[in-house]
Scaffold this active site. Structure first.
Site, mmCIF file in Angstrom:
data_model
loop_
_atom_site.group_PDB
_atom_site.id
_atom_site.type_symbol
_atom_site.label_atom_id
_atom_site.label_comp_id
_atom_site.label_asym_id
_atom_site.label_seq_id
_atom_site.Cartn_x
_atom_site.Cartn_y
_atom_site.Cartn_z
ATOM 1 N N TYR A 50 -14.007 0.145 5.015
ATOM 2 C CA TYR A 50 -12.960 0.776 4.187
ATOM 3 C C TYR A 50 -12.141 1.755 5.033
ATOM 4 O O TYR A 50 -10.912 1.718 5.042
ATOM 5 C CB TYR A 50 -13.602 1.509 2.995
ATOM 6 C CG TYR A 50 -12.651 2.488 2.332
ATOM 7 C CD1 TYR A 50 -11.579 2.028 1.575
ATOM 8 C CD2 TYR A 50 -12.805 3.875 2.493
ATOM 9 C CE1 TYR A 50 -10.687 2.922 0.982
ATOM 10 C CE2 TYR A 50 -11.921 4.770 1.902
ATOM 11 C CZ TYR A 50 -10.867 4.287 1.155
ATOM 12 O OH TYR A 50 -9.983 5.176 0.579
ATOM 13 N N SER A 68 -6.523 8.597 3.870
ATOM 14 C CA SER A 68 -7.703 9.311 3.386
ATOM 15 C C SER A 68 -8.267 10.210 4.474
ATOM 16 O O SER A 68 -8.165 9.900 5.671
ATOM 17 C CB SER A 68 -8.753 8.262 2.992
ATOM 18 O OG SER A 68 -10.011 8.868 2.852
ATOM 19 N N LYS A 104 -7.947 1.953 6.409
ATOM 20 C CA LYS A 104 -6.996 3.078 6.357
ATOM 21 C C LYS A 104 -6.443 3.361 7.754
ATOM 22 O O LYS A 104 -5.227 3.556 7.939
ATOM 23 C CB LYS A 104 -7.673 4.336 5.805
ATOM 24 C CG LYS A 104 -8.077 4.228 4.344
ATOM 25 C CD LYS A 104 -6.875 4.068 3.432
ATOM 26 C CE LYS A 104 -7.242 3.835 1.994
ATOM 27 N NZ LYS A 104 -6.145 3.346 1.168
#
Ligand code: NAD
Ligand code: UFG
Length: 359
Positions: free
Chosen positions: A164, A140, A168
């Site tokens: 989050y 992302s 990643k």
């Protein structure tokens, strides 16, 4: 020493495992895979998706529909995953499965580390054990943190602002490490910018559970009367109209980026590579709302509020590396994104399973 790259791009009968393939980006990618002649096996625990999406993909794929197989399975269920790899030979894996709500990850970090990290490590272990070492991973733009300049190139320093984002970042590092330890691995990390829109049929699209976190799902729910107004987070950014700027990309373009990545994995000399998937164009919140109002002919009432904590001001991609090396470029602009999002929303105002929506 000179290396010669050989690319085998015949997709016929190549079988791809798609984790999280019932979700928003996964379902669109599975459809493009099927239409491209691939066989696709989807595993998904349906935590944030519906089996209806799988059925619709099968229908949209027409004659290719029978090439799709679905297993309701959690990625962390190692013995189930082992069983699947023992019974099917996969040429590659596209790994979408994961939790993705930034705010929830701040509240429940362990849930995010458990699901996203343990899920990925389990997958990588089983892939290695079965000699399947080709992976495309959903990373992302969040790994760029708050970029000091734009456009973001793949060489920018990496930073994560929440659990989050850290999942990643950690998974990217894990992938670089496993490739370092075993160069048989071929891995492509795709850093998505802001996926929006839906398939042009209006039969598949984004159907978030609960109150949407992201801009366009929220706008869509205002348009169909499920929510009274959109709250605009921040009007004092140093941007054209004071609202945040992002790189919105049509989900079908994004899906096609995965097919390009699979083709790239057929190069004999790819290692672990990163590509941005964006359009290279920045659009403000108010511009996006105006484009959606035009497409839907619906007025979106706005409430102006302060900045959302953690938000960056302007984020958009450099698309040069993907264009050059993946031979992929986004085709659609915000007009098409809003047209297709509205087509999906107006046909499915309460998503795939209307009976399950109370909010
Ligand atoms: P999504 O929630 O619609 O899809 C993810 C799917 O994974 C869901 O169907 C969910 O049920 C499944 N899943 C989650 N944990 C699982 C597990 N342990 N085992 C099996 N299935 C599991 O999300 P999406 O928007 O399609 O995103 C796909 C991927 O792309 C995610 O990894 C996400 O972090 C990443 N990504 C998304 C965006 C975005 O804005 N949508 C942006 C950048 C990156
Ligand atoms: N916004 C609003 N109101 C809302 C929702 C969003 O004004 O109700 C604004 C935000 O402040 C931001 C823009 O709309 O300026 C886009 O916000 P999104 O939440 O749609 O997208 P973000 O860029 O903030 O983040 C999303 C995902 C991240 C991912 C990132 C890049 O949530 O996980 O895209 O892919 F990392």
């Amino acid at each position: 020493m000179m290396y010669i790259c050989i690319r085998v791009t015949d997709s016929s009968k190549r079988c791809v495992l798609v984790t999280g393939g019932a979700g928003y980006i996964g379902s669109h990618t599975v459809l493009q895979l099927l239409l491209g002649g691939y066989k696709a096996v989807v595993i998904d625990n349906l935590d944030n998706s519906s089996a209806v999406a799988i059925n619709r993909v099968r229908e949209l794929a027409g004659d290719h529909g029978p090439n799709l197989t679905f297993h309701k399975m959690d990625l962390r269920d190692k013995s189930a995953l082992e069983g699947l790899f023992a019974s099917t030979k996969f040429d590659a894996v596209i790994h979408f499965a994961g939790l993705k709500a930034v705010g929830e990850s701040v509240q429940k970090p362990l849930m995010y580390y458990d699901n996203n990290l343990i899920g990925t490590i389990t997958l990588l272990e089983v892939m290695a054990a079965h000699g399947c070492k080709k992976l495309v991973f959903s990373s992302s733009a969040t790994v760029y943190g708050w970029p000091k300049v734009v456009p973001c190139t793949e060489e920018f320093p990496l930073a994560a602002a929440n659990p989050y984002g850290r999942t990643k970042l950690f998974i990217e590092e894990i992938c670089r490490d496993i490739h370092q330890s075993d160069t048989d691995w071929k891995i492509i990390l795709l850093r998505y910018f802001n996926p929006v829109g839906a398939h042009s049929s209006g039969h598949i699209g984004e159907d978030p559970r609960g109150i949407p976190n992201n801009l366009m799902p929220f706008v869509q729910q205002v348009a169909v009367g499920r929510r009274p107004a959109l709250t605009v987070f921040g009007t004092d950014y140093s941007t054209k109209d004071g609202t945040g700027v992002r790189d919105y990309i049509h989900v079908v373009d994004l899906a096609d980026g995965h097919i390009a990545a699979l083709n790239k994995l057929s190069d004999t000399c790819i290692g672990c590579e990163v590509y941005n998937l964006g359009t290279g164009k920045g659009t403000s919140v108010l511009e996006m709302v105006a484009a959606f109002e035009k497409a839907s002919r619906k007025k979106i009432p706005l409430v102006y509020a302060g900045r959302r904590p953690g938000d960056a001001e302007i984020v958009y991609a450099s698309t040069e590396k993907a264009e050059r090396e993946l031979k992929w470029k986004a085709k659609y602009g915000i007009e098409e994104m809003c047209r297709d999002q509205w087509n999906w929303a107006s046909k499915n105002p309460y998503g795939y399973e209307p009976q399950d929506h109370t909010a």
